[in-house]
Design a protein around this motif. Sequence first.
Motif, short mmCIF file in Angstrom:
data_model
loop_
_atom_site.label_atom_id
_atom_site.label_comp_id
_atom_site.label_asym_id
_atom_site.label_seq_id
_atom_site.Cartn_x
_atom_site.Cartn_y
_atom_site.Cartn_z
N LEU A 39 0.89 -1.25 -0.08
CA LEU A 39 -0.11 0.01 -0.06
C LEU A 39 0.94 1.36 0.06
CD1 LEU A 39 -2.80 -1.13 2.58
CD2 LEU A 39 -2.85 -1.08 -0.26
N SER A 40 2.13 1.16 -0.11
CA SER A 40 3.09 2.38 -0.29
C SER A 40 3.21 2.59 -1.63
CB SER A 40 4.23 2.18 0.55
OG SER A 40 5.05 1.16 -0.03
N ALA A 44 -0.60 -1.52 22.35
CA ALA A 44 -1.12 -2.95 22.43
C ALA A 44 -0.11 -4.06 21.91
CB ALA A 44 -2.25 -3.11 21.34
N1 LIG Z 1 0.05 -1.80 18.52
C1 LIG Z 1 -0.14 -0.73 18.77
O1 LIG Z 1 0.34 -0.46 20.17
C2 LIG Z 1 -0.88 0.46 18.23
C3 LIG Z 1 -1.53 1.62 18.81
C4 LIG Z 1 -2.31 2.36 18.00
C5 LIG Z 1 -2.42 2.31 16.70
N2 LIG Z 1 -1.81 1.32 16.16
C6 LIG Z 1 -2.19 1.12 14.67
O2 LIG Z 1 -2.87 -0.26 14.45
C7 LIG Z 1 -2.82 -0.42 13.14
C8 LIG Z 1 -2.60 -1.93 12.87
O3 LIG Z 1 -1.10 -2.19 13.66
P1 LIG Z 1 -0.67 -3.38 14.55
O4 LIG Z 1 -0.60 -2.74 15.84
O5 LIG Z 1 -1.84 -4.34 14.19
O6 LIG Z 1 0.70 -3.54 14.01
P2 LIG Z 1 1.44 -4.99 13.07
O7 LIG Z 1 0.95 -6.11 13.72
O8 LIG Z 1 2.74 -4.61 12.67
O9 LIG Z 1 0.47 -4.70 11.70
C9 LIG Z 1 0.49 -3.83 10.74
C10 LIG Z 1 -0.18 -4.18 9.69
O10 LIG Z 1 -0.05 -3.38 8.47
C11 LIG Z 1 0.60 -3.82 7.34
N3 LIG Z 1 1.36 -2.99 6.48
C12 LIG Z 1 2.45 -2.33 6.73
N4 LIG Z 1 3.04 -1.90 5.82
C13 LIG Z 1 2.34 -2.27 4.76
C14 LIG Z 1 2.48 -1.89 3.27
N5 LIG Z 1 3.44 -1.15 2.81
N6 LIG Z 1 1.51 -2.20 2.51
C15 LIG Z 1 0.48 -3.22 3.00
N7 LIG Z 1 0.25 -3.49 4.17
C16 LIG Z 1 1.27 -3.09 5.05
C17 LIG Z 1 1.33 -5.16 7.82
O11 LIG Z 1 1.55 -6.13 6.69
P3 LIG Z 1 2.62 -6.76 6.01
O12 LIG Z 1 3.72 -6.47 6.85
O13 LIG Z 1 2.29 -8.03 5.70
O14 LIG Z 1 2.49 -5.88 4.80
C18 LIG Z 1 0.36 -5.54 8.94
O15 LIG Z 1 -0.56 -6.37 8.48
C19 LIG Z 1 -1.49 0.55 12.46
O16 LIG Z 1 -2.32 1.47 11.81
C20 LIG Z 1 -0.94 1.16 13.88
O17 LIG Z 1 -0.61 2.33 13.52
C21 LIG Z 1 -1.07 0.28 16.65
#
Ligand SMILES: NC(=O)c1ccc[n+]([C@@H]2O[C@H](COP(=O)([O-])OP(=O)(O)OC[C@H]3O[C@@H](n4cnc5c(N)ncnc54)[C@H](OP(=O)(O)O)[C@@H]3O)[C@@H](O)[C@H]2O)c1
Length: 255
Positions: free
Chosen positions: A62-63, A184
């Motif tokens: 998605l980038s 999280a």
């Molecule tokens: N965990 C926290 O503490 C926290 C707190 C607040 C908000 N968030 C937000 O929650 C959302 C999900 O994050 P998460 O915590 O579940 O972290 P995560 O486990 O690292 O998941 C991130 C997801 O984004 C995908 N992604 C990253 N770069 C991408 C790209 N270039 N193209 C397509 N997909 C991409 C990754 O898939 P691939 O690597 O397979 O592409 C993965 O499925 C994010 O928006 C993050 O900012 C997280």
Amino acid sequence: MTKKKIAIITGASSGFGVEFAKQIDQQIDLDEIWLIARRKEKLESTSKMLKNSQGIVIKADLSTSEGITNIKTLLEKDKPEVKVLINNAGFGRTEKFEDSDEEYNESMIDVNVKAPVMITKIVLSYMYKGGHIINVASSAAYAPLPYFSVYAATKAFILSFSYSLKEELKLRNISVTAVCPGPASTEFFKSLKEKKVNGLNIKDPIKIVRKAVRDSLKRRSVSIYGYEMNFLRVVSKLLPRKMLAYFSGKVKLPQ
Ligand SMILES: NC(=O)c1ccc[n+]([C@@H]2O[C@H](COP(=O)([O-])OP(=O)(O)OC[C@H]3O[C@@H](n4cnc5c(N)ncnc54)[C@H](OP(=O)(O)O)[C@@H]3O)[C@@H](O)[C@H]2O)c1
């Protein structure tokens, strides 16, 4: 011929995305859930967890504009009804802005900001009365965060965008909910050994997603899980941004 009913989840290969897929599958009557991310094998394992709807694995970065066009092309071919769109993919890391990597920053803005905007615009042509959009922002959206500056700004964008969009889509009866989680236990914090980040407990993504889905179905503007995050939200509304930036800059963020 009736249109098939689908949900689209970006970042469905790990963390919140996997949890959204499982919970949406249980709670909403859908024919398919489109699972989008770069890691195909991980998306396939998310797909296997679904019990009621069929998981459709879509490998897309998605980038890149190709990644977004890929989704557009599939929608044009299938012409489904999108019942739920979850803009969840995102990433970030703490560092001094001066020392940050240009390519990394650009990619972060593309995935966290550009992709949700582009995908939402495309998907709206396939969304009807009663549809739901869930945008995963962060508690980092509330205040300027020194040493997490670009990430916090991308999430502030998503929060603002979600509020505006909700107002615009009221007439079409499409809900927009911004999810604002604190820390999280997902891959986002995979290297972290501590149980806390800045004194904040690291929360279980299952509970955050449960609340997010519930809030979306209730058509709420924002979904905040946990008293600590609700408290932060109130503080961020009371203090001037300059003061919020000052205090945030004193806090040690995880590396
Ligand atoms: N965990 C926290 O503490 C926290 C707190 C607040 C908000 N968030 C937000 O929650 C959302 C999900 O994050 P998460 O915590 O579940 O972290 P995560 O486990 O690292 O998941 C991130 C997801 O984004 C995908 N992604 C990253 N770069 C991408 C790209 N270039 N193209 C397509 N997909 C991409 C990754 O898939 P691939 O690597 O397979 O592409 C993965 O499925 C994010 O928006 C993050 O900012 C997280």
